[in-house]
Write a protein that holds these residues in place. Structure first.
Motif, PDB file in Angstrom:
ATOM      1  N   MET A 176      56.714 -34.017-134.682  1.00  0.00           N
ATOM      2  CA  MET A 176      55.336 -33.702-135.024  1.00  0.00           C
ATOM      3  C   MET A 176      54.882 -32.399-134.359  1.00  0.00           C
ATOM      4  O   MET A 176      54.134 -31.621-134.930  1.00  0.00           O
ATOM      5  CB  MET A 176      54.422 -34.852-134.592  1.00  0.00           C
ATOM      6  N   ARG A 177      55.355 -32.147-133.128  1.00  0.00           N
ATOM      7  CA  ARG A 177      55.002 -30.884-132.469  1.00  0.00           C
ATOM      8  C   ARG A 177      55.623 -29.703-133.202  1.00  0.00           C
ATOM      9  O   ARG A 177      55.024 -28.625-133.298  1.00  0.00           O
ATOM     10  CB  ARG A 177      55.447 -30.915-131.006  1.00  0.00           C
ATOM     11  N   GLU A 178      56.837 -29.903-133.724  1.00  0.00           N
ATOM     12  CA  GLU A 178      57.484 -28.841-134.494  1.00  0.00           C
ATOM     13  C   GLU A 178      56.713 -28.564-135.777  1.00  0.00           C
ATOM     14  O   GLU A 178      56.518 -27.402-136.172  1.00  0.00           O
ATOM     15  CB  GLU A 178      58.930 -29.224-134.821  1.00  0.00           C
ATOM     16  N   LEU A 179      56.267 -29.601-136.428  1.00  0.00           N
ATOM     17  CA  LEU A 179      55.473 -29.441-137.653  1.00  0.00           C
ATOM     18  C   LEU A 179      54.167 -28.726-137.343  1.00  0.00           C
ATOM     19  O   LEU A 179      53.741 -27.830-138.078  1.00  0.00           O
ATOM     20  CB  LEU A 179      55.213 -30.805-138.284  1.00  0.00           C
ATOM     21  N   ARG A 180      53.533 -29.114-136.239  1.00  0.00           N
ATOM     22  CA  ARG A 180      52.287 -28.454-135.816  1.00  0.00           C
ATOM     23  C   ARG A 180      52.520 -26.961-135.599  1.00  0.00           C
ATOM     24  O   ARG A 180      51.741 -26.115-136.055  1.00  0.00           O
ATOM     25  CB  ARG A 180      51.776 -29.097-134.526  1.00  0.00           C
ATOM     26  N   THR A 181      53.618 -26.621-134.914  1.00  0.00           N
ATOM     27  CA  THR A 181      53.927 -25.213-134.649  1.00  0.00           C
ATOM     28  C   THR A 181      54.201 -24.452-135.932  1.00  0.00           C
ATOM     29  O   THR A 181      53.731 -23.313-136.118  1.00  0.00           O
ATOM     30  CB  THR A 181      55.151 -25.113-133.720  1.00  0.00           C
TER      31      THR A 181
ATOM     32  N   LEU B  39      50.434 -36.342-137.402  1.00  0.00           N
ATOM     33  CA  LEU B  39      50.126 -34.922-137.364  1.00  0.00           C
ATOM     34  C   LEU B  39      48.714 -34.705-136.825  1.00  0.00           C
ATOM     35  O   LEU B  39      48.483 -33.806-135.997  1.00  0.00           O
ATOM     36  CB  LEU B  39      50.262 -34.315-138.757  1.00  0.00           C
ATOM     37  N   ALA B  40      47.766 -35.504-137.286  1.00  0.00           N
ATOM     38  CA  ALA B  40      46.389 -35.379-136.807  1.00  0.00           C
ATOM     39  C   ALA B  40      46.307 -35.643-135.310  1.00  0.00           C
ATOM     40  O   ALA B  40      45.624 -34.912-134.570  1.00  0.00           O
ATOM     41  CB  ALA B  40      45.488 -36.358-137.567  1.00  0.00           C
ATOM     42  N   VAL B  41      47.000 -36.674-134.822  1.00  0.00           N
ATOM     43  CA  VAL B  41      47.010 -36.993-133.394  1.00  0.00           C
ATOM     44  C   VAL B  41      47.633 -35.850-132.592  1.00  0.00           C
ATOM     45  O   VAL B  41      47.135 -35.467-131.529  1.00  0.00           O
ATOM     46  CB  VAL B  41      47.773 -38.309-133.145  1.00  0.00           C
ATOM     47  N   THR B  42      48.727 -35.279-133.113  1.00  0.00           N
ATOM     48  CA  THR B  42      49.418 -34.198-132.416  1.00  0.00           C
ATOM     49  C   THR B  42      48.568 -32.941-132.348  1.00  0.00           C
ATOM     50  O   THR B  42      48.512 -32.268-131.309  1.00  0.00           O
ATOM     51  CB  THR B  42      50.753 -33.887-133.116  1.00  0.00           C
ATOM     52  N   LEU B  43      47.902 -32.599-133.435  1.00  0.00           N
ATOM     53  CA  LEU B  43      47.005 -31.445-133.431  1.00  0.00           C
ATOM     54  C   LEU B  43      45.855 -31.654-132.451  1.00  0.00           C
ATOM     55  O   LEU B  43      45.493 -30.738-131.695  1.00  0.00           O
ATOM     56  CB  LEU B  43      46.460 -31.201-134.834  1.00  0.00           C
ATOM     57  N   ALA B  44      45.301 -32.857-132.434  1.00  0.00           N
ATOM     58  CA  ALA B  44      44.182 -33.151-131.526  1.00  0.00           C
ATOM     59  C   ALA B  44      44.626 -33.126-130.072  1.00  0.00           C
ATOM     60  O   ALA B  44      43.853 -32.723-129.188  1.00  0.00           O
ATOM     61  CB  ALA B  44      43.574 -34.508-131.878  1.00  0.00           C
TER      62      ALA B  44
END
Length: 231
Positions: free
Chosen positions: A1-6, A38-43
């Motif tokens: 999820m961090r990779e997707l966020r990046t 994804l929402a949790v990771t972005l937050a």
């Protein structure tokens, strides 16, 4: 999820996506799990995020977060509530979750309304908006939503999603004038020979001909590979 966020952050550094639709070609690919994580990771990175359940046919976000049944985005669009009244705060306070609310008889028209477009733009001024949308192939809702967004992430499944089905999904986005941000390949085996693809057949539609929902599948959060397209 961090990779997707990046990947999303660096996809277009001058104009990163603020309204992101998460969808899949067919039901059961884990799009609700991906959109929620994804929402949790972005937050968790300190960014204000609003997660909206835009699947007004088979809503799952309320179940994922354990929300009590009640008003949601459909009620906001109908003028029966405000977004502040239906949003639930989670985690470090940067994440707001909005359930689907009452299931309307015309989901595509509701999601494609001018009121929905203005609402998304209004929220995006203050936060990143993640919209969990229905599958692309059975119904038009996700393509309609993606047209009002900065693009869509498509969630596919190893051993299930075929090139043909994925092509139909992308084609539906293109016909709606929407942008595909990239593909998340879900349920990738971590080890062993499970990477082989198995035969897959799609039976029926998102709804049966009599209007009743198909049995709800289990939403899983397995390992995923992310393929994000640069501009």
């Amino acid at each position: 999820m961090r990779e997707l966020r990046t990947n999303l952050v660096y996809m277009d550094v001058d104009n990163p996506p603020r309204i992101i639709v998460v969808t899949s070609p067919l039901p059961g690919d884990g799009k609700s799990t991906i959109s929620s994580n994804l929402a949790v990771t972005l937050a968790s990175s300190g960014q204000p995020v609003v997660l909206i359940d835009g699947d007004l046919r088979r809503p799952m976000i309320g179940t994922v977060f354990g929300l009590p049944k009640g008003a949601g985005i459909s009620d906001v669009l109908a003028g029966c509530a405000t977004i502040a009244e239906v949003a639930q705060r989670f985690g470090n306070g940067q994440l707001l979750v909005v359930a689907a609310g009452k299931v309307p008889p015309n989901p595509s028209e509701v999601l494609g309304s001018a009121r929905m477009r203005e609402l998304l733009k209004s929220i995006a001024r203050e936060a990143i908006v993640i919209v969990d949308a229905p599958p692309l192939v059975p119904v038009t809702d996700a393509a309609v939503l993606a047209h009002s967004a900065d693009g869509a992430i498509i969630v596919g499944t190893v051993g299930k999603t075929t090139y043909e089905v994925l092509g139909k999904a992308i084609g539906n986005l293109e016909r709606a004038g929407a942008r595909a941000l990239g593909l998340v390949l879900n349920k990738v085996p971590r080890r062993g020979s499970g990477a082989a693809y198995y035969g897959y057949q799609y039976h029926g539609d998102y709804y049966r001909n009599d209007g009743q929902e198909l049995p709800t599948g289990t939403v899983r959060g397995d390992n995923a590979n992310i393929y994000a397209k640069s501009k």
